[in-house]
Design a protein around this motif. Sequence first.
Motif, short mmCIF file in Angstrom:
data_model
loop_
_atom_site.label_atom_id
_atom_site.label_comp_id
_atom_site.label_asym_id
_atom_site.label_seq_id
_atom_site.Cartn_x
_atom_site.Cartn_y
_atom_site.Cartn_z
N SER A 146 -42.78 -20.89 94.76
CA SER A 146 -41.47 -20.46 94.27
C SER A 146 -41.08 -19.09 94.81
CB SER A 146 -41.48 -20.45 92.73
OG SER A 146 -42.64 -19.78 92.26
N ALA A 147 -41.52 -18.78 96.03
CA ALA A 147 -41.22 -17.45 96.58
C ALA A 147 -39.73 -17.29 96.87
CB ALA A 147 -42.03 -17.22 97.85
N THR A 148 -39.05 -18.38 97.23
CA THR A 148 -37.61 -18.27 97.53
C THR A 148 -36.81 -19.30 96.74
OG1 THR A 148 -37.83 -19.81 99.38
CG2 THR A 148 -38.03 -17.47 99.89
N SER A 149 -37.34 -19.71 95.61
CA SER A 149 -36.63 -20.76 94.85
C SER A 149 -37.19 -20.86 93.44
CB SER A 149 -36.87 -22.11 95.51
OG SER A 149 -38.22 -22.51 95.33
N ASP A 150 -36.47 -21.59 92.59
CA ASP A 150 -37.09 -22.23 91.44
C ASP A 150 -37.08 -23.71 91.78
OD1 ASP A 150 -37.63 -23.56 89.00
OD2 ASP A 150 -37.10 -21.73 87.92
N PRO A 151 -38.24 -24.28 92.08
CA PRO A 151 -38.26 -25.64 92.63
C PRO A 151 -38.09 -26.76 91.60
CG PRO A 151 -40.50 -24.76 92.50
CD PRO A 151 -39.58 -23.67 92.03
N LEU A 152 -38.14 -26.44 90.30
CA LEU A 152 -38.19 -27.53 89.31
C LEU A 152 -36.89 -28.32 89.16
CD1 LEU A 152 -40.02 -29.06 87.43
CD2 LEU A 152 -39.70 -27.31 85.70
N GLY B 282 -30.01 -22.02 88.93
CA GLY B 282 -29.73 -21.03 87.89
C GLY B 282 -28.76 -19.98 88.40
N GLN B 283 -28.12 -19.29 87.45
CA GLN B 283 -27.16 -18.26 87.87
C GLN B 283 -27.49 -16.95 87.15
OE1 GLN B 283 -23.08 -19.62 87.79
NE2 GLN B 283 -23.61 -21.60 88.67
N CYS B 284 -28.72 -16.51 87.31
CA CYS B 284 -29.15 -15.28 86.66
C CYS B 284 -28.52 -14.08 87.38
CB CYS B 284 -30.67 -15.16 86.68
SG CYS B 284 -31.47 -16.59 85.93
N GLU B 285 -27.92 -13.21 86.59
CA GLU B 285 -27.17 -12.10 87.20
C GLU B 285 -28.08 -11.17 88.00
OE1 GLU B 285 -24.50 -10.16 84.48
OE2 GLU B 285 -23.77 -12.07 83.68
N TYR B 286 -29.29 -11.00 87.54
CA TYR B 286 -30.17 -10.04 88.21
C TYR B 286 -31.10 -10.70 89.23
CZ TYR B 286 -33.01 -12.18 84.72
OH TYR B 286 -33.63 -13.11 83.95
N CYS B 287 -30.88 -11.96 89.57
CA CYS B 287 -31.86 -12.70 90.37
C CYS B 287 -32.17 -12.02 91.70
CB CYS B 287 -31.33 -14.10 90.64
SG CYS B 287 -32.45 -15.05 91.69
N TYR B 288 -33.46 -11.99 92.05
CA TYR B 288 -33.91 -11.39 93.31
C TYR B 288 -33.36 -12.15 94.52
CZ TYR B 288 -37.17 -15.27 93.56
OH TYR B 288 -37.70 -16.54 93.64
N LEU B 289 -32.93 -13.40 94.30
CA LEU B 289 -32.41 -14.17 95.44
C LEU B 289 -30.97 -13.78 95.79
CD1 LEU B 289 -33.63 -17.78 94.50
CD2 LEU B 289 -34.61 -16.23 96.21
N ASN B 290 -30.28 -13.08 94.86
CA ASN B 290 -28.85 -12.80 95.08
C ASN B 290 -28.58 -12.02 96.36
OD1 ASN B 290 -28.16 -14.15 92.78
ND2 ASN B 290 -27.89 -12.32 91.52
N THR B 291 -29.53 -11.20 96.75
CA THR B 291 -29.30 -10.39 97.96
C THR B 291 -29.92 -11.06 99.19
OG1 THR B 291 -31.27 -9.14 97.38
CG2 THR B 291 -29.15 -8.15 96.81
N GLN B 292 -30.46 -12.26 99.03
CA GLN B 292 -31.18 -12.87 100.15
C GLN B 292 -30.55 -14.13 100.70
OE1 GLN B 292 -35.31 -13.52 99.25
NE2 GLN B 292 -35.51 -11.57 98.25
N LEU B 293 -29.70 -14.80 99.92
CA LEU B 293 -29.29 -16.15 100.31
C LEU B 293 -27.86 -16.27 100.82
CD1 LEU B 293 -31.00 -18.31 97.54
CD2 LEU B 293 -31.77 -17.93 99.88
N GLY B 294 -27.20 -15.17 101.11
CA GLY B 294 -25.84 -15.27 101.64
C GLY B 294 -24.81 -15.48 100.53
N ASP B 295 -23.53 -15.61 100.95
CA ASP B 295 -22.43 -15.68 99.98
C ASP B 295 -22.39 -17.00 99.22
OD1 ASP B 295 -21.69 -13.24 100.76
OD2 ASP B 295 -20.05 -13.88 102.06
N LYS B 296 -22.90 -18.07 99.84
CA LYS B 296 -22.88 -19.39 99.19
C LYS B 296 -24.33 -19.85 99.02
CE LYS B 296 -18.42 -20.54 101.18
NZ LYS B 296 -17.69 -21.28 102.22
N PRO B 297 -24.95 -19.44 97.95
CA PRO B 297 -26.40 -19.64 97.82
C PRO B 297 -26.76 -21.07 97.40
CG PRO B 297 -25.56 -18.43 95.94
CD PRO B 297 -24.38 -18.69 96.82
N TYR B 298 -26.62 -22.01 98.34
CA TYR B 298 -26.92 -23.41 98.06
C TYR B 298 -28.42 -23.63 97.90
CZ TYR B 298 -27.53 -23.19 103.14
OH TYR B 298 -27.92 -22.82 104.40
N ILE B 299 -28.74 -24.78 97.33
CA ILE B 299 -30.14 -25.16 97.14
C ILE B 299 -30.50 -26.08 98.29
CG2 ILE B 299 -31.81 -26.36 95.62
CD1 ILE B 299 -28.54 -25.03 94.26
N ARG B 300 -31.56 -25.76 98.99
CA ARG B 300 -31.94 -26.59 100.13
C ARG B 300 -33.31 -27.19 99.86
NH1 ARG B 300 -33.35 -24.59 105.99
NH2 ARG B 300 -32.85 -26.43 107.23
#
Length: 338
Positions: free
Chosen positions: A136-142, A89-107
Amino acid sequence: MFIPDRVIFEKDAFQYKKAVELFDYFRSKGIEIISLSSNRVQGIPGDSPAEKYAEGKRTLVIGVRKTLKFQTCKPSAHFQLPLVSGCVGQCEYCYLNTQLGDKPYIRAYVNIEEILAQADKYIKERRDDITIFEGSATSDPLPVEPYTKGLTKAIEFFAERPNARFRFVTKFSNVEDFIDAEHRGNTSVRFSLNIDEVINNYEHKTPSARKRIEAAAKVIEKGYPTGFLIAPVFLEEDWKKEYDALLKMLKDNICHISNKDISFEIISHRFTAKAKNKILQVFPGTTLPMNEGNRSYRFGQFGYGKYIYNKEQIEDMKEFFQKAIRNYFPESRILYII
Ligand code: SF4
């Protein structure tokens, strides 16, 4: 269904059969594959912050979870269950935006059996108590479930452990990918909902409110304890009318299902200075309401301050949601409204 632009395999992933299967699958679909000679992720393009972000979000990394010491997850769970990190997802306000670096890939991790074996150790250490794991603490796993089946394996694992619970939250609707797993009531699924105006403006690449609600109805029908996280709530213009219509749509879709175990969590919009800076870099044209002058400033429990709606607005919001939820879902539980 999420189809990545490229799939990157960490070197150690190939020790697991699942990685080999996924490699063959993605190659057969003609999707770009990068096989790393180490476990250091590279090969994602992008120059500007917005390009790096978008390319990261379209990249799936298949890796191995090395650290099997789980992070705690207070107050809602005892431990995080690390199946996936990141989100498509690309939610503008997502809490992950400040945690996953410049290229927030899905791992996504392929050593799920080892991760669950570690969960089993924690459960046994706390055998006199119920141990709760958050998926889902650091992801949306679905979105990656069709590929990994990590949630399905976790749900079936927890079904066999009466003194453990599993929970995760999602904004996505592909519930068919896990819904038939044997759960025995030990997994709860929460759906993050919002009004369509918010989804259309800020929650890019995520399903509509209707699709999420239809997915939730299927989950409830299968007997999963189900929660609704309405967040972030924006108290702008016609907000009462629109959130009331959202709750009514939810009621109309689930009222026919008996024996529901449903709960609500409501969170008003808030932002930090760090998050605002990041949002402005990645989404320079954002219309998210982030005018500090219109908000109150409050120090949070993690040592940094947040801009929240003022006290009267929050009180008004609490009153509105308590009344509306009691009206439409008299048997539900409201966990909190903040
Ligand atoms: S769906 Fe959730 S985790 Fe994914 S980008 Fe949106 S807010 Fe973040």
